[in-house]
Scaffold this motif. Structure first.
Motif, PDB file in Angstrom:
ATOM      1  N   PHE A  75     -26.412   0.300   7.855  1.00 39.87           N
ATOM      2  CA  PHE A  75     -24.990   0.007   7.785  1.00 39.87           C
ATOM      3  C   PHE A  75     -24.696  -0.582   6.415  1.00 39.87           C
ATOM      4  N   PHE A  76     -23.544  -0.194   5.841  1.00 37.60           N
ATOM      5  CA  PHE A  76     -23.228  -0.527   4.455  1.00 37.60           C
ATOM      6  C   PHE A  76     -21.909  -1.266   4.323  1.00 37.60           C
ATOM      7  N   LYS A  77     -21.702  -1.813   3.148  1.00 39.18           N
ATOM      8  CA  LYS A  77     -20.396  -2.380   2.789  1.00 39.18           C
ATOM      9  C   LYS A  77     -19.444  -1.235   2.456  1.00 39.18           C
ATOM     10  N   GLU A  78     -18.165  -1.547   2.421  1.00 38.36           N
ATOM     11  CA  GLU A  78     -17.116  -0.545   2.216  1.00 38.36           C
ATOM     12  C   GLU A  78     -17.318   0.279   0.938  1.00 38.36           C
ATOM     13  N   GLU A  79     -17.864  -0.335  -0.105  1.00 40.56           N
ATOM     14  CA  GLU A  79     -18.006   0.398  -1.376  1.00 40.56           C
ATOM     15  C   GLU A  79     -18.975   1.580  -1.289  1.00 40.56           C
ATOM     16  N   SER A  80     -19.724   1.700  -0.213  1.00 35.48           N
ATOM     17  CA  SER A  80     -20.643   2.829  -0.037  1.00 35.48           C
ATOM     18  C   SER A  80     -20.050   3.949   0.804  1.00 35.48           C
ATOM     19  N   LYS A  81     -18.777   3.841   1.165  1.00 40.40           N
ATOM     20  CA  LYS A  81     -18.157   4.823   2.070  1.00 40.40           C
ATOM     21  C   LYS A  81     -18.205   6.243   1.501  1.00 40.40           C
ATOM     22  N   ALA A  82     -18.061   6.407   0.200  1.00 38.97           N
ATOM     23  CA  ALA A  82     -18.111   7.751  -0.395  1.00 38.97           C
ATOM     24  C   ALA A  82     -19.486   8.387  -0.188  1.00 38.97           C
TER      25      ALA A  82
END
Length: 166
Positions: A75-82
């Protein structure tokens, strides 16, 4: 990374999976292949902390999971959504997702995971079941989600380790 108990995860696990998404990652020879998942669960089954994930027959990652005993959920932070969008829309048959996303794989556990992840679940497969057309009590599910008959397999896995970024 710091190891914690699954019961100490502070985040809402439903939101983590359904809205934030996760990368399900398995070995691919000396490399790995991540696949974005937004369906799954975390809970208790058979006296174990478990994760369930759903993988369509057509996915490249399914063959990798079937060959291995372990996989990770990251699971990641929002900046990894791409990066997660890319891994969910492109096949590992056609793309090297690690090169394309710039994610940094780590191979120090039983399954590869990513340095950029905020929460990592190292999972050991315990069971797998095809979710076939006969499984549905509500026929609308089949019509809405499986009109192409590309069914999911449900993988059940014991969560062996939880790592969080500090």
């Amino acid at each position: 990374m710091k190891e914690i108990s699954v019961k100490d995860i502070k985040e809402n696990v439903v939101k983590l999976i359904s809205e934030d998404w996760a990368l399900l990652t398995a070995k691919d020879g000396d490399s790995c292949n991540p696949m974005t998942v937004s369906w799954g669960g975390i809970g208790e089954l058979w006296g174990m902390d478990t994760a369930t994930v759903y993988v369509r027959e057509s996915r490249y990652t399914k063959g990798l999971i079937d060959k291995e005993t372990h996989f990770s959920l990251c699971f990641f932070k929002e900046e990894s959504k791409a990066a997660l969008k890319f891994c969910g829309s492109k096949s590992g048959r056609d793309y090297d997702k690690i090169t394309e996303t710039g994610l940094t794989p780590v191979y120090s556990e039983n399954a590869p995971y990513f340095e950029e992840a905020k929460i990592i679940l190292i999972c050991r497969k315990t069971a797998c079941q095809l979710l076939d057309e006969k499984s549905f009590i509500d026929s609308n599910i089949k019509e809405k989600w499986y009109s192409d008959s590309d069914m999911h397999y449900i993988y059940f896995a014991e969560i062996e380790k939880v790592l969080i970024s500090e």
